[in-house]
Design a protein around this motif. Structure first.
Motif, PDB file in Angstrom:
ATOM      1  N   SER A 174       5.755   6.947  -9.304  1.00 35.59           N
ATOM      2  CA  SER A 174       5.430   7.699  -8.097  1.00 35.59           C
ATOM      3  C   SER A 174       6.167   7.136  -6.883  1.00 35.59           C
ATOM      4  N   MET A 175       5.457   6.580  -5.896  1.00 31.07           N
ATOM      5  CA  MET A 175       6.117   5.918  -4.769  1.00 31.07           C
ATOM      6  C   MET A 175       7.060   4.841  -5.275  1.00 31.07           C
ATOM      7  N   GLY A 176       6.649   4.136  -6.332  1.00 27.36           N
ATOM      8  CA  GLY A 176       7.480   3.090  -6.905  1.00 27.36           C
ATOM      9  C   GLY A 176       8.711   3.631  -7.611  1.00 27.36           C
ATOM     10  N   GLY A 177       8.630   4.861  -8.127  1.00 26.02           N
ATOM     11  CA  GLY A 177       9.807   5.495  -8.712  1.00 26.02           C
ATOM     12  C   GLY A 177      10.837   5.799  -7.641  1.00 26.02           C
ATOM     13  N   HIS A 178      10.342   6.318  -6.510  1.00 27.41           N
ATOM     14  CA  HIS A 178      11.233   6.512  -5.367  1.00 27.41           C
ATOM     15  C   HIS A 178      11.812   5.169  -4.926  1.00 27.41           C
ATOM     16  N   GLY A 179      10.943   4.153  -4.834  1.00 26.97           N
ATOM     17  CA  GLY A 179      11.394   2.844  -4.375  1.00 26.97           C
ATOM     18  C   GLY A 179      12.435   2.224  -5.281  1.00 26.97           C
ATOM     19  N   ALA A 180      12.243   2.356  -6.588  1.00 26.41           N
ATOM     20  CA  ALA A 180      13.191   1.762  -7.537  1.00 26.41           C
ATOM     21  C   ALA A 180      14.571   2.391  -7.396  1.00 26.41           C
ATOM     22  N   PHE A 181      14.633   3.710  -7.327  1.00 30.23           N
ATOM     23  CA  PHE A 181      15.933   4.373  -7.153  1.00 30.23           C
ATOM     24  C   PHE A 181      16.504   4.097  -5.766  1.00 30.23           C
ATOM     25  N   TYR A 182      15.666   4.103  -4.754  1.00 30.68           N
ATOM     26  CA  TYR A 182      16.118   3.836  -3.395  1.00 30.68           C
ATOM     27  C   TYR A 182      16.786   2.464  -3.315  1.00 30.68           C
ATOM     28  N   LEU A 183      16.108   1.446  -3.830  1.00 32.91           N
ATOM     29  CA  LEU A 183      16.632   0.087  -3.777  1.00 32.91           C
ATOM     30  C   LEU A 183      17.889  -0.069  -4.631  1.00 32.91           C
TER      31      LEU A 183
ATOM     32  N   MET B 299       7.077  -3.180   8.674  1.00 30.95           N
ATOM     33  CA  MET B 299       7.189  -2.738   7.282  1.00 30.95           C
ATOM     34  C   MET B 299       8.658  -2.782   6.861  1.00 30.95           C
ATOM     35  N   THR B 300       9.067  -3.916   6.299  1.00 32.02           N
ATOM     36  CA  THR B 300      10.467  -4.083   5.897  1.00 32.02           C
ATOM     37  C   THR B 300      10.529  -4.455   4.418  1.00 32.02           C
ATOM     38  N   TYR B 301      10.074  -3.549   3.575  1.00 30.90           N
ATOM     39  CA  TYR B 301       9.975  -3.861   2.150  1.00 30.90           C
ATOM     40  C   TYR B 301      11.297  -3.752   1.405  1.00 30.90           C
ATOM     41  N   GLU B 302      12.260  -3.029   1.945  1.00 28.38           N
ATOM     42  CA  GLU B 302      13.599  -3.072   1.345  1.00 28.38           C
ATOM     43  C   GLU B 302      14.187  -4.470   1.512  1.00 28.38           C
ATOM     44  N   THR B 303      14.113  -5.004   2.704  1.00 29.50           N
ATOM     45  CA  THR B 303      14.594  -6.362   2.959  1.00 29.50           C
ATOM     46  C   THR B 303      13.838  -7.368   2.123  1.00 29.50           C
ATOM     47  N   TYR B 304      12.526  -7.208   2.058  1.00 34.01           N
ATOM     48  CA  TYR B 304      11.701  -8.155   1.303  1.00 34.01           C
ATOM     49  C   TYR B 304      12.106  -8.227  -0.167  1.00 34.01           C
ATOM     50  N   ILE B 305      12.171  -7.069  -0.822  1.00 30.82           N
ATOM     51  CA  ILE B 305      12.437  -7.075  -2.266  1.00 30.82           C
ATOM     52  C   ILE B 305      13.881  -7.460  -2.558  1.00 30.82           C
ATOM     53  N   SER B 306      14.832  -6.907  -1.823  1.00 28.19           N
ATOM     54  CA  SER B 306      16.237  -7.137  -2.154  1.00 28.19           C
ATOM     55  C   SER B 306      16.758  -8.488  -1.682  1.00 28.19           C
ATOM     56  N   LYS B 307      16.239  -9.003  -0.572  1.00 30.87           N
ATOM     57  CA  LYS B 307      16.797 -10.225   0.007  1.00 30.87           C
ATOM     58  C   LYS B 307      15.866 -11.434  -0.053  1.00 30.87           C
ATOM     59  N   GLU B 308      14.589 -11.209  -0.338  1.00 31.54           N
ATOM     60  CA  GLU B 308      13.639 -12.325  -0.367  1.00 31.54           C
ATOM     61  C   GLU B 308      13.023 -12.516  -1.750  1.00 31.54           C
ATOM     62  N   LEU B 309      12.498 -11.442  -2.312  1.00 28.59           N
ATOM     63  CA  LEU B 309      11.833 -11.562  -3.610  1.00 28.59           C
ATOM     64  C   LEU B 309      12.817 -11.915  -4.725  1.00 28.59           C
ATOM     65  N   VAL B 310      13.907 -11.176  -4.832  1.00 28.29           N
ATOM     66  CA  VAL B 310      14.867 -11.433  -5.918  1.00 28.29           C
ATOM     67  C   VAL B 310      15.398 -12.867  -5.869  1.00 28.29           C
TER      68      VAL B 310
ATOM     69  N   GLY C 224       0.814  -1.217   0.000  1.00 26.82           N
ATOM     70  CA  GLY C 224       0.000   0.000   0.000  1.00 26.82           C
ATOM     71  C   GLY C 224       0.840   1.256   0.000  1.00 26.82           C
ATOM     72  N   THR C 225       1.448   1.573   1.152  1.00 25.27           N
ATOM     73  CA  THR C 225       2.246   2.797   1.273  1.00 25.27           C
ATOM     74  C   THR C 225       3.550   2.521   2.020  1.00 25.27           C
ATOM     75  N   SER C 226       4.235   1.459   1.641  1.00 26.23           N
ATOM     76  CA  SER C 226       5.500   1.120   2.325  1.00 26.23           C
ATOM     77  C   SER C 226       6.633   2.057   1.956  1.00 26.23           C
ATOM     78  N   TRP C 227       6.577   2.623   0.761  1.00 35.54           N
ATOM     79  CA  TRP C 227       7.642   3.423   0.165  1.00 35.54           C
ATOM     80  C   TRP C 227       8.894   2.596  -0.092  1.00 35.54           C
ATOM     81  N   TYR C 228       8.776   1.277   0.049  1.00 42.68           N
ATOM     82  CA  TYR C 228       9.810   0.319  -0.351  1.00 42.68           C
ATOM     83  C   TYR C 228      11.100   0.428   0.445  1.00 42.68           C
ATOM     84  N   PHE C 229      11.047   1.009   1.643  1.00 41.13           N
ATOM     85  CA  PHE C 229      12.197   0.944   2.522  1.00 41.13           C
ATOM     86  C   PHE C 229      11.818   0.198   3.799  1.00 41.13           C
TER      87      PHE C 229
END
Length: 274
Positions: A140-149, A107-118, A94-99
């Motif tokens: 939008s939020m995902g653009g921030h998330g993509a660059f952040y990650l 809310m640990t979506y940076e860990t999820y995407i980089s260490k679990e999903l990939v 929803g609104t994790s902002w991917y960090f």
């Protein structure tokens, strides 16, 4: 715990005329102790060619879900076939902002995407399982998330993009649940500073990431995108930056994704082993 994908009993099916396959899968997140839905699009060649494919991760915006992209831009199936790549659209809570939220440890979506999903995608699909075969982008939020990650994990992604990205969080202390993810700005200013992409340019190594981002000139995030462009110029960081007429809407993003996937395809070809 071994990472794995659990396929649902249902599938987002394609039209008969479309060759790409669209699956909805559930990914186990041990860091958040839950299963998270993800759309995975495989090209027609995946079933007929015994080879590995590059992967583009495409992130949704605030308040969205994993299904947004394939629902609003069904042409993603055609693009997967055109460029012979796998497209992965994860759910961002929803609104994790991917960090990983510094104030909410659920809310640990940076860990999820980089260490679990990939790793889960790489272990389930025939992927090019290194940074030369991975790109990430979002709106939008995902653009921030993509660059952040990508900025934080230059060992995972070789290319990154952003469409209308919220690249500076600080001007929006009361929007999109940001205060729930970072704490109130007045009391937790350091969280806002450290987690805004525009303040993370120092992390970039020259030529470590191929970058593309764009924003409509009528978008409320336009100023932040332009400032990031200027900051990258100051640092002599190579990147593609595009501004054009447009607002913060799906008409803009459906057009933007075409150029970004072309950019990523050129990157994949440039680093492919002969």
């Amino acid at each position: 715990m071994k990472l794995k994908l659990l396929f649902l009993l249902f599938t987002l099916t394609t039209f008969i005329a479309q060759a790409a396959k669209v699956d909805t899968v559930m990914v186990v997140s041990t860091s958040m102790n839950k299963m998270i839905p993800t759309v995975v699009i495989t090209p027609d060649a995946y079933s007929s060619e015994n080879k590995s494919f590059p992967v583009v991760y495409v992130l949704h915006g605030a308040g969205g879900t994993y299904a947004n992209w394939i629902t609003r831009v069904p042409e993603l199936k055609t693009y997967a076939d055109t460029y012979n790549l796998i497209i992965v659209c994860p759910d961002g809570g929803g609104t994790s902002w991917y960090f990983d939220s510094p104030v909410d440890d659920s809310m640990t979506y940076e860990t999820y995407i980089s260490k679990e999903l990939v790793p889960a995608v790489d272990s389930t699909y025939r992927t090019i399982a290194n940074k030369s075969g991975r790109a990430i982008t979002g709106l939008s939020m995902g653009g921030h998330g993509a660059f952040y990650l990508a900025f934080k994990h230059q060992d995972i992604w070789g290319a990154a993009g952003s469409m209308s990205g919220g690249l500076d969080l600080r001007p929006f202390p009361n929007n999109w649940d940001l205060n729930k993810r970072l704490g109130d700005y007045a009391d937790h200013k350091e969280n806002w500073e450290e987690n805004s992409v525009i303040n993370m340019v120092y992390k970039l190594k020259i030529d470590s990431l191929k970058l593309i981002f764009d924003c409509g000139i009528s978008d409320f995030f336009y100023d932040a995108n332009k400032r990031l462009h200027e900051k990258l110029l100051e640092r002599n960081i190579p990147h593609d930056y595009i501004e054009r007429p447009g607002n913060h809407n799906w008409d803009y993003w459906a057009n933007s994704i075409k150029y970004q996937l072309l950019f990523f395809n050129e990157y994949f070809k440039s680093v492919a082993t002969p």
